[in-house]
Design an enzyme around this catalytic site. Structure first.
Site, PDB file in Angstrom:
ATOM      1  CG  ASP A  64      -6.358  -3.651  -3.416  1.00 13.70           C
ATOM      2  OD1 ASP A  64      -6.307  -3.385  -2.191  1.00 13.70           O
ATOM      3  OD2 ASP A  64      -5.406  -4.148  -4.042  1.00 13.70           O
ATOM      4  CG  HIS A  95       2.561  -3.556  -1.962  1.00 16.66           C
ATOM      5  ND1 HIS A  95       2.300  -2.883  -3.130  1.00 16.66           N
ATOM      6  CD2 HIS A  95       2.114  -4.807  -2.182  1.00 16.66           C
ATOM      7  CE1 HIS A  95       1.731  -3.689  -3.995  1.00 16.66           C
ATOM      8  NE2 HIS A  95       1.611  -4.874  -3.435  1.00 16.66           N
ATOM      9  CE  LYS A 110      -2.574  -3.455  -1.904  1.00 20.39           C
ATOM     10  NZ  LYS A 110      -3.009  -3.350  -3.309  1.00 20.39           N
ATOM     11  CE1 TYR A 117      -0.342  -4.109  -7.200  1.00 20.10           C
ATOM     12  CE2 TYR A 117      -2.536  -3.208  -6.914  1.00 20.10           C
ATOM     13  CZ  TYR A 117      -1.541  -4.084  -6.532  1.00 20.10           C
ATOM     14  OH  TYR A 117      -1.750  -4.949  -5.474  1.00 20.10           O
TER      15      TYR A 117
END
Ligand code: NAP
Length: 318
Positions: free
Chosen positions: A36, A103, A70, A41
């Site tokens: 994921d 997201h 995302k 990130y």
């Protein structure tokens, strides 16, 4: 990879960039097949390096992996959706994604990739009073562009994160490509029973993020250690009864109720621990007792963190 998301995945939020290649490699080596990821990130390049090394070493093939990424908030405008997706694909070194998710149901003004990437929440961090800048992009326009990613073969499936039941009803009223997955925060302190049920009624798969509850938020000062569900008596009793750790009981509860889970850890022994939950079953009584811990406690709430961290009050659940 079949259309069903593997029930246990590995989450990459807050995996430090310098560790992410090794963490991704070790996770695949430990047996994770569902990764994921997200632009936000800030570690997709390194995760991609870990994936590439694992494939080159023969640990896994691309087809055996389920890779999710995302769309960040600043890429919601239809003309930027494909750009956001292609950037994640390039960073991950992949020529298709298994799942691409919106997201947040939050549209922010576009920030060019050359200006700042990942763009995060604040429009101009150098401003005297940094704040978020909302963009007037309706979610249905973003979704139509997401559908284009499927027809272009960039992502096999698309879905959404952090939608409540109202937004999900709305999405289902116009989606031509059905959302594959709803990814939301879910753990014993926030079971989200009605939302999980609704998503399943609509035929979506549900992925629980932050499946261990408060633990992820302690380092961000968004939760205290005493908020941890792992010290609850019912969890500890079940752990003893099944000779498992409290974390394994909580993760097993997530899988057994029919959600997929995506725990994050930077520790290799915990990678194996978090995967090793399919050889036991919680009883109906144990499942119910753990579900009764629900207290509607959300740790990842834009209505709280956007104001304190990004100078802008932007609730989405209230
Ligand atoms: N869509 C969204 O908006 C959204 C939001 C949040 C998260 N996510 C996704 O969901 C993933 C998981 O959520 P999360 O990272 O917030 O939380 P989480 O996986 O529930 O918890 C991670 C925390 O628990 C610790 N931990 C992991 N395994 C453990 C174990 N067996 N025993 C004790 N502690 C353990 C980790 O520490 P160590 O690393 O030190 O082991 C870390 O502090 C994210 O990484 C991300 O991929 C998505």
């Amino acid at each position: 990879m079949p259309d069903t998301i593997p029930s246990i995945g590995f989450g990459f939020w807050k995996v430090a960039r310098e560790d992410a290649a090794d963490v991704a490699y070790q996770a695949i080596e430990a047996g994770y097949r569902h990764l994921d990821c997200a632009a936000d990130y800030g570690n997709e390049v390194e995760v991609g390096q870990g994936i590439a090394r694992a494939i080159a070493d023969g640990l896994v093939t691309r087809e055996e992996l389920w890779v999710t990424s995302k769309l960040w908030n600043t890429f919601h405008a239809p003309q930027h959706v494909e750009e956001g997706c292609r950037k994640s694909m390039a960073d991950l070194g992949l020529d298709y994604l298994d799942l691409y998710l919106v997201h947040f149901p939050i549209a922010l003004e576009y920030v060019p990739i050359e200006t700042r990437y990942p763009p995060e929440w604040v429009h101009d961090p150098e401003a005297a009073q940094p704040s978020m800048r909302r963009a007037k992009v309706p979610l249905h326009q973003t979704w139509a562009a997401m559908e284009g990613l499927v027809s272009a073969g960039l992502s096999r499936n698309i879905g959404v994160c952090n939608y409540n039941s109202g937004l999900l009803h709305d999405l289902m009223s116009y989606a031509e490509v059905k959302p594959h997955t709803l990814q939301v925060e879910a753990h014993p302190y926030l079971t989200q029973d009605k939302l999980v049920r609704l998503a399943k009624d609509y035929g979506l798969q549900v992925t629980a993020f932050s499946p261990l509850g408060a633990l992820s938020y302690v380092e961000l000062d968004m939760a205290g250690r005493s908020d941890s569900v792992l010290t609850e008596e019912v969890v500890q009793r079940a752990a003893e009864a099944h000779d498992k750790t409290p974390a394994q009981v909580v993760l097993r509860w997530g899988v057994q109720r029919g959600t997929s889970i995506i725990p994050k850890t930077s520790k290799s022994e915990r990678m194996r621990e978090n995967l090793d939950i399919l050889d036991f079953e919680l009883s109906d009584d144990e499942m119910e007792a753990i579900s009764r811990l629900d207290r509607g406690q959300r740790f990842n709430d834009p209505g709280v963190f956007t104001e304190s961290a990004f100078g802008t009050f932007h609730p989405i659940y209230d």
